[in-house]
Design an enzyme around this catalytic site. Structure first.
Site, mmCIF file in Angstrom:
data_model
loop_
_atom_site.group_PDB
_atom_site.id
_atom_site.type_symbol
_atom_site.label_atom_id
_atom_site.label_comp_id
_atom_site.label_asym_id
_atom_site.label_seq_id
_atom_site.Cartn_x
_atom_site.Cartn_y
_atom_site.Cartn_z
ATOM 1 N N GLU A 77 27.473 47.576 54.473
ATOM 2 C CA GLU A 77 27.961 48.194 55.708
ATOM 3 C C GLU A 77 28.735 47.200 56.585
ATOM 4 O OE1 GLU A 77 24.891 48.334 54.515
ATOM 5 O OE2 GLU A 77 24.028 50.335 54.716
ATOM 6 N N GLY B 178 46.761 31.612 32.940
ATOM 7 C CA GLY B 178 46.102 32.699 32.204
ATOM 8 C C GLY B 178 46.382 34.078 32.744
ATOM 9 N N GLU C 244 45.508 38.529 30.786
ATOM 10 C CA GLU C 244 44.169 38.906 31.274
ATOM 11 C C GLU C 244 44.097 40.251 32.001
ATOM 12 O OE1 GLU C 244 42.071 35.631 33.208
ATOM 13 O OE2 GLU C 244 43.265 34.174 32.103
ATOM 14 N N ARG D 148 33.557 38.995 52.261
ATOM 15 C CA ARG D 148 33.632 38.970 50.804
ATOM 16 C C ARG D 148 32.260 38.852 50.173
ATOM 17 N NH1 ARG D 148 38.154 37.756 47.762
ATOM 18 N NH2 ARG D 148 40.015 37.922 49.042
ATOM 19 N N CYS D 149 32.044 39.674 49.145
ATOM 20 C CA CYS D 149 30.780 39.617 48.422
ATOM 21 C C CYS D 149 31.064 39.443 46.935
ATOM 22 C CB CYS D 149 30.007 40.912 48.615
ATOM 23 S SG CYS D 149 29.607 41.237 50.333
ATOM 24 N N ASP E 196 38.172 27.810 30.371
ATOM 25 C CA ASP E 196 38.190 27.514 31.807
ATOM 26 C C ASP E 196 36.830 27.040 32.298
ATOM 27 O OD1 ASP E 196 40.839 28.359 32.225
ATOM 28 O OD2 ASP E 196 40.223 30.449 32.419
ATOM 29 N N HIS F 19 48.112 30.185 46.074
ATOM 30 C CA HIS F 19 47.529 30.893 47.221
ATOM 31 C C HIS F 19 48.595 31.293 48.233
ATOM 32 C CE1 HIS F 19 43.616 29.882 45.696
ATOM 33 N NE2 HIS F 19 43.972 28.621 45.601
HETATM 34 N N1 GLN Z 1 42.273 31.839 33.421
HETATM 35 C C1 GLN Z 1 41.879 32.202 34.735
HETATM 36 C C2 GLN Z 1 43.044 32.854 35.467
HETATM 37 O O1 GLN Z 1 44.146 32.494 35.241
HETATM 38 C C3 GLN Z 1 41.394 31.005 35.501
HETATM 39 C C4 GLN Z 1 40.848 31.391 36.853
HETATM 40 C C5 GLN Z 1 40.194 30.256 37.620
HETATM 41 O O2 GLN Z 1 40.471 29.108 37.394
HETATM 42 N N2 GLN Z 1 39.344 30.558 38.557
HETATM 43 O O3 GLN Z 1 42.861 33.702 36.312
#
Ligand code: GLN
Ligand code: ZN
Length: 767
Positions: free
Chosen positions: A17, A445, A497, A528-529, A612, A707
């Site tokens: 909530e 990836g 992916e 965030r959860c 990874d 980012h």
């Molecule tokens: N292979 C993942 C990706 O590209 C690596 C993610 C990560 O490093 N947290 O999303």
């Protein structure tokens, strides 16, 4: 009678909530009043849970619209100047939107400004907002929220204990900002901080609060001598406050801070008796006769039902010795576990009977207290018997113990973790086979997870999209990703992916030994959860997990296609892990399952496989002395998963964090042929650690920050790679982004990667 309490309760709500309300508020869908009302409703419910369970007090002060460490920063008036809160500070009341701007850079009102730094809270997956400190910092009581919440709880008729991050842990978590930040001694601010804590405690006393819990988990870490002295100074000063103080330590044992903590002039001490049961005896022997001892015996960091019978036997002599001075509680705040198991109606009954979430941990605490006091009702007796039966069933369950897994583990030898040849020889064979140019380009990836991809996954999950149709949809996504990468001119491709919701959940769902909850959310930061899988039993891989996607992707191109796996340590680290065997043993089981996947990928013609390990570093124990032990098994698990391949198959790994200095030996010991890391924001200075260590293998230092939505310029990336080339020989450098691209859109990714490929071309001409 044994006194029972909790250090804190999850605030997010059983149905998230708080997340929904804060996000709605940020979006402008609800107003401030509605948000505050939701906060009040959650607090009321959570206090009622604590009272109904039978705890002796409810805990006030664990609520936060964003973060409990930020709350203390507000309480102390530690609001950086760029948020323009002078008037609010002068008035003694920082606005909630100012708090949100500190946390996220913007809020429904007020000017946007750069958000405060956020980082992981001790060894948890919870992130707090780092207090920003500077030498001229002045403190003043600047929030009355805590007092309002106390009044709310008292109006509900509750017996109240207040919980607050302690002054030294607050400073410890803070960081100097601005000029001379490096040399700045945070302890110089202690007196100012204590002044305000004194005012807070006095005001709580006026409200009739008897007990205040000061959370000092920093005491479970290695502390410099000056900090240890500061603890003495601080608590001698706080001793004058007209309330009783409970000093709460958790996340580990007190270790060399034990004498210090035991002797501090407080009225009660809380110990983490889950992480370090052995410290209890030592503390009891030295405890002054007026002090209470709160034992954190119910695991606040994991989801397993407690062994109440064993705890009872262990604690009975202590209860006899301490009498009223013995308190019971979970080991730490229940913030770190999901809210209520009762919601998990889809989990099978057997598995459910092995678990306890926050709400159930309240019951366990109370029940244990009653058992020690020998005042069990018939119903209590029945619950204890049920708990014992569930535990016995768990211990014996064939779902947990798979003889084949144990046999295989026992047969593992040191040679299984060794590649056939050393890196130098492997590199020669791989260079021949892969025929890559100098400065080869690749990505980490994932490609953009578009709304359509997520919708297809959701439809498939809900049975609205047939397996074959889903497969076709994902293959089309892969084809599209391959087409774009070829057009861009990347050298080593990835499948993108698209089929993965999450890098751990995807594998957990395909491995035996994992279970998934529907509502098992835990706050990660702000709204965030995360919903960690529950790793309950021996891990085995019933079938290949990624091979058909990688195989399909490889069939579409002549360029080498990189297989993509999540490493054993990261899968372990981001799950709730069984507590009936060492974590190292569980991690080795995961490593063996991944090893089979690696072998299958190689057999399917995949020439490079990335494993990874973004969570390798966060698994480091809080105490330095324990680092090497952890790193030894963590590194070995990675190697065990990778070393099955021939020399010609190239093993990659990826990590996204910015501190390698102190673990560079372990990073090298992974012996991955190629490591890709996040470096763009550190101006390649991160590579100093690799250079100084003479790191022997290949490195792809990230050249752009994923980012940020900004498109990195060619020149900028060339400059970064030039800096890299000053530190690492060019034959061993790769060119790639910092991390995966799943959170970005193609409109950003394509031009950014085009520039990156162009940068590599410029570099090749130059070298
Ligand atoms: N292979 C993942 C990706 O590209 C690596 C993610 C990560 O490093 N947290 O999303
Ligand atoms: Zn990453």
């Amino acid at each position: 009678m044994t006194f029972t309490h909790v250090l804190g309760y999850p605030r997010i709500g059983a149905d998230r909530e708080l997340k929904k309300a804060t996000e709605a508020y940020w979006k402008g869908d609800i107003d401030r009043e509605a948000l505050e009302a939701e906060g009040r409703a959650l607090r009321r419910r959570h206090w009622a849970d604590q009272r109904d369970a039978g705890l002796d007090v409810v805990t006030v002060g664990d609520f936060a619209f964003y973060d409990q460490v930020l709350n203390v920063s507000l309480l102390l008036g530690a609001v950086p100047a760029r948020f323009g809160a002078e008037d609010e500070l002068a008035r003694g009341e920082v606005d909630l939107d100012t708090a949100f701007r500190m946390a996220r850079g913007r809020a429904p009102s007020g000017e946007p400004a750069a958000a405060c730094e956020m980082t992981k809270y001790f060894d948890t997956n919870y992130h707090y907002l780092v207090p920003e400190l500077h030498p001229e910092q002045r403190f003043r009581l600047a929030s009355s929220r805590l007092f309002d919440e106390v009044a709310e709880a008292r109006a509900e008729g509750h017996a109240v204990k207040v919980a607050l991050t302690g002054p030294l842990t607050w400073l410890w978590l803070g960081k100097g900002r601005g000029e001379h930040a490096e040399a700045f001694d945070r302890l110089a601010l202690l007196d100012g901080v204590l002044e305000v804590y004194g005012q807070v405690l006095a005001r709580l006393a006026e409200q009739g609060v008897e007990w205040v819990q000061l959370d000092e988990p920093a005491l479970a870490q290695d502390l410099p001598a000056a900090w240890r002295q500061a603890y003495e100074r601080a608590y001698h000063r706080l001793q004058a406050a007209p309330v009783k103080l409970l000093l709460a330590t958790y996340f580990g044992g007190l270790g060399d801070n034990l004498s210090l903590a035991v002797d501090l002039p407080v009225d009660a001490l809380h110990l983490d008796a889950v992480r370090d049961p052995d410290q209890v005896e030592r503390v009891v022997d030295r405890l002054l006769p007026h002090k209470a001892l709160s034992l954190g015996v119910i695991d606040g960091r994991n989801v397993w039902r407690a062994d109440l019978a064993a705890l009872h036997d262990r604690l009975a002599p202590l209860a006899a010795r301490l009498g009223e001075r013995l308190w019971l509680a979970p080991s730490c705040s229940l913030l770190h576990v999901p809210v209520d198991l009762a919601a998990e109606t889809e989990l099978d009954a057997e598995l459910r009977s092995w678990l306890a979430f926050a709400r159930q941990k309240l019951d366990e605490t109370v029940l244990l207290g009653r058992a020690l006091d020998a005042r069990l009702s018939a119903e209590d007796e029945a619950r204890l018997a049920e708990a014992a039966a569930a535990l016995a069933a768990r211990r014996a369950s064939p779902r947990i113990h798979r003889p084949a897994v144990a046999e295989r583990l026992a047969a593992v030898t040191a040679a299984d973790s060794e590649r056939a040849s050393p890196y130098g020889e492997r590199a020669r064979v791989q260079r021949c086979r892969l025929a890559l140019p100098l400065f080869p380009t690749t990505t980490i990836g994932s490609f953009p997870q578009t709304a359509e991809i997520r919708a297809a996954r959701r439809a498939h999950r809900h049975g609205e999209l047939a397996d074959a149709d889903y497969q076709a949809r994902m293959e089309a996504e892969i084809a599209e990703a391959v087409r774009r990468q070829e057009a861009l001119g990347l050298d080593m491709l990835v499948h993108g992916e698209a089929e993965r919701n999450d890098m751990v959940e995807y594998f957990g769902e395909r491995l035996d030994g994992f279970a998934f909850t529907r509502f098992g959310w835990v706050q990660s930061y702000g709204s965030r959860c995360v919903k960690p899988p529950i790793l309950f039993g021996d891990v085995a891989r019933p079938a290949a997990m990624t091979v058909r996607w990688s195989e399909h992707a490889q069939s579409l191109t002549d360029k080498p296609m990189k297989g993509m796996l999540t490493g054993p340590v990261t899968i372990l680290q981001w799950s709730f892990v069984r507590d009936d065997q060492p974590r190292a043993a569980t991690c080795r089981q995961i490593a063996l399952a991944l090893r089979d996947e690696v072998a299958d990928l190689e057999a399917a013609g995949i020439q490079a496989i990335q494993i990874d390990e973004p969570a390798l570093r966060e698994g480091l124990p809080l105490r330095r002395a324990e680092w090497q032990g952890y790193l030894d098994w963590a590194v070995d698990c990675f190697r065990l998963s990778a070393a099955v391949v021939d020399d010609a198959t190239q093993i990659h790994t990826h990590m996204c964090y910015s501190e390698f200095n102190d673990i560079i030996g372990a990073i090298a010991a992974l012996d991955a042929d190629v490591i890709t890391i996040e470096t763009s924001r550190s101006d390649m200075e991160l590579l100093d650690a690799f250079r100084d260590f003479a790191y022997p293998n290949e490195i792809g230092p990230g050249v752009y920050d994923i980012h940020s939505p900004n498109i990195p310029a060619v020149d900028w990336m060339v400059t970064l790679m030039d800096k890299a080339a000053e530190r690492i020989p060019v034959e061993r450098l790769w060119v790639n982004p910092d991390c995966g691209l799943k959170t970005r859109g193609w409109a950003e990714v394509e031009p950014a990667l085009a520039n990156m490929v162009e940068a590599a071309r410029v570099l090749r001409r130059r070298h």
